[in-house]
Scaffold this motif. Structure first.
Motif, short mmCIF file in Angstrom:
data_model
loop_
_atom_site.label_atom_id
_atom_site.label_comp_id
_atom_site.label_asym_id
_atom_site.label_seq_id
_atom_site.Cartn_x
_atom_site.Cartn_y
_atom_site.Cartn_z
N LYS A 1 9.30 3.11 -15.16
CA LYS A 1 8.06 4.01 -16.16
C LYS A 1 7.27 2.99 -17.26
O LYS A 1 6.15 3.32 -17.24
CB LYS A 1 8.62 5.13 -16.79
N THR A 2 7.92 2.00 -17.33
CA THR A 2 7.33 1.05 -18.54
C THR A 2 6.91 -0.31 -17.93
O THR A 2 7.44 -0.65 -16.93
CB THR A 2 8.19 0.68 -19.90
N THR A 3 6.06 -0.92 -18.62
CA THR A 3 5.47 -2.19 -18.18
C THR A 3 6.77 -3.14 -18.26
O THR A 3 6.94 -4.17 -17.27
CB THR A 3 4.35 -2.91 -19.24
N THR A 4 7.42 -3.22 -19.52
CA THR A 4 8.89 -3.98 -19.23
C THR A 4 9.80 -3.86 -18.09
O THR A 4 10.27 -4.90 -17.56
CB THR A 4 9.33 -3.75 -20.60
N GLU A 5 9.83 -2.58 -17.86
CA GLU A 5 10.71 -2.28 -16.76
C GLU A 5 10.18 -2.76 -15.40
O GLU A 5 10.91 -3.31 -14.61
CB GLU A 5 11.01 -0.65 -16.61
N ARG A 6 8.96 -2.47 -15.21
CA ARG A 6 8.24 -3.15 -14.08
C ARG A 6 8.45 -4.71 -13.99
O ARG A 6 8.37 -5.21 -12.93
CB ARG A 6 6.74 -2.75 -14.08
N ALA A 7 8.36 -5.25 -15.04
CA ALA A 7 8.34 -6.84 -15.26
C ALA A 7 9.62 -7.26 -14.82
O ALA A 7 9.71 -8.40 -13.91
CB ALA A 7 8.06 -7.34 -16.45
N VAL B 1 21.63 -11.95 -5.93
CA VAL B 1 21.50 -10.70 -6.50
C VAL B 1 22.24 -11.03 -7.98
O VAL B 1 21.84 -10.50 -8.86
CB VAL B 1 22.73 -9.89 -5.82
N LEU B 2 23.26 -11.97 -8.17
CA LEU B 2 23.76 -12.16 -9.27
C LEU B 2 22.59 -12.88 -10.08
O LEU B 2 22.42 -12.71 -11.49
CB LEU B 2 25.01 -13.04 -9.44
N VAL B 3 21.82 -13.79 -9.58
CA VAL B 3 20.81 -14.53 -10.31
C VAL B 3 19.61 -13.77 -10.68
O VAL B 3 19.20 -14.02 -11.89
CB VAL B 3 20.15 -15.82 -9.40
N ALA B 4 19.53 -12.78 -9.90
CA ALA B 4 18.22 -11.80 -10.18
C ALA B 4 18.59 -10.98 -11.41
O ALA B 4 17.57 -10.58 -11.99
CB ALA B 4 18.10 -10.92 -9.06
N ALA B 5 19.89 -10.72 -11.70
CA ALA B 5 20.14 -10.21 -13.14
C ALA B 5 19.72 -10.84 -14.23
O ALA B 5 19.47 -10.22 -15.39
CB ALA B 5 21.58 -10.06 -12.99
N LEU B 6 19.29 -12.05 -14.33
CA LEU B 6 18.73 -12.93 -15.29
C LEU B 6 17.40 -12.39 -15.77
O LEU B 6 16.74 -12.95 -16.60
CB LEU B 6 18.83 -14.52 -15.12
N ALA B 7 16.77 -11.63 -14.84
CA ALA B 7 15.36 -11.14 -14.91
C ALA B 7 15.39 -10.34 -16.21
O ALA B 7 14.33 -10.41 -17.06
CB ALA B 7 14.78 -10.40 -13.71
N ALA B 8 16.47 -9.48 -16.39
CA ALA B 8 16.35 -8.77 -17.69
C ALA B 8 16.22 -9.47 -18.80
O ALA B 8 15.33 -9.41 -19.84
CB ALA B 8 17.44 -7.64 -17.66
N PRO B 9 17.28 -10.34 -19.29
CA PRO B 9 17.19 -11.14 -20.68
C PRO B 9 15.80 -12.00 -20.75
O PRO B 9 15.43 -12.10 -21.81
CB PRO B 9 18.35 -11.82 -20.55
N VAL B 10 15.46 -12.29 -19.47
CA VAL B 10 14.38 -13.40 -19.70
C VAL B 10 13.06 -12.54 -20.11
O VAL B 10 12.34 -12.90 -20.93
CB VAL B 10 14.02 -13.92 -18.30
N VAL B 11 12.90 -11.45 -19.49
CA VAL B 11 11.66 -10.51 -19.76
C VAL B 11 11.84 -9.89 -21.26
O VAL B 11 11.07 -10.04 -21.95
CB VAL B 11 11.59 -9.32 -18.71
#
Length: 248
Positions: A190-196, A218-228
């Motif tokens: 719902k938010t810009t951060t979540e979409r990013a 899949v494990l590497v993709a989890a790094l998307a959250a702390p990066v954003v």
């Protein structure tokens, strides 16, 4: 007057909501999501898991995203430990849901271990949407029960159906799991951060798929959250600094 009295009788607390409305909403979520267990059953059986293995996953794990991630990685030839790790990290969010629901529901101590099995996205969403503790408990219970029963029943039917039709890839049913997962995930962004976070995770996952073993992207993709989140923090910090300089 009689109608107002009847309505007041089925409200459990001030500012509450009729039980029938809570049950209707909870059943709507439980049935809609529970039917997608068929896709998991097909995906799991088509990925090489046996009928008992597929059914035990739904009975014991009971969190769709983790189940799809696990069987998807195994079907792609991934290491079982890597596949399990990816599924585990996807399921960690349920622990945080549990912290919030434990305060909201305030269930008896003896009931909590059994209720923990039903702490997932859908039950949490329905419970948090309720205005009172009693309606939250009712929504959580009805959603959990209907979803658990339907998810496991349709998992069994999907696995049996996959065995009957043979090669699921020929029917395109190997795409059922990812499609259902995306359908469940999309409304939550719902938010810009979540979409990013979701967009970066997709880029990492798909970009690394050809060069890393199955399950690792899949494990590497989890790094998307702390990066954003880090980038968002820097952006907000910069904005505050500019405002402070203008005020001076």
């Amino acid at each position: 007057m009689a109608e107002q009295t009847a309505l007041a009788d089925i409200r459990t607390e001030d500012g509450g909501k009729p039980d029938a409305a809570v049950v209707r909403d909870a059943l709507g979520v439980g049935v809609a999501v529970g039917l997608s267990g068929f896709a998991f059953g097909v995906t799991s059986a088509g990925g090489g898991l046996t009928l008992p293995q597929t059914c035990v996953l739904s009975l014991m794990v009971f969190t769709g995203a983790s189940q799809f991630a696990l069987v998807g990685a195994l079907a792609a030839g991934g290491n079982p430990f890597t596949a399990a790790a990816g599924a585990f990290f996807l399921g960690v969010r349920n622990a945080f849901y549990g912290l919030r629901l434990s305060q909201l529901l305030a269930l008896p101590r003896a009931v909590r271990p059994f209720a923990a099995q039903w702490v997932i996205d859908e039950t949490t969403a329905v419970a948090l949407a309720q205005p009172t503790r009693r309606s939250a408990r009712l929504g959580f219970t009805v959603t959990g029960l209907s979803l658990y029963v339907l998810w496991n029943l349709t998992t069994l039917l999907g696995a049996l159906g996959a065995k009957a039709i043979g090669d699921t890839d020929a029917w395109g049913l190997d795409a059922a799991g990812p499609a259902v997962f995306l359908a469940l995930l999309a409304p939550m962004l719902k938010t810009t951060t979540e979409r990013a976070v979701a967009g970066l995770a997709v880029l990492l996952g798909l970009g690394l798929l050809p060069v890393l073993p199955a399950g690792v992207p899949v494990l590497v993709a989890a790094l998307a959250a702390p990066v954003v989140l880090y980038a968002e923090g820097r952006r907000r910090g910069g904005a505050r600094d500019r405002v402070e300089k203008e005020d001076r």
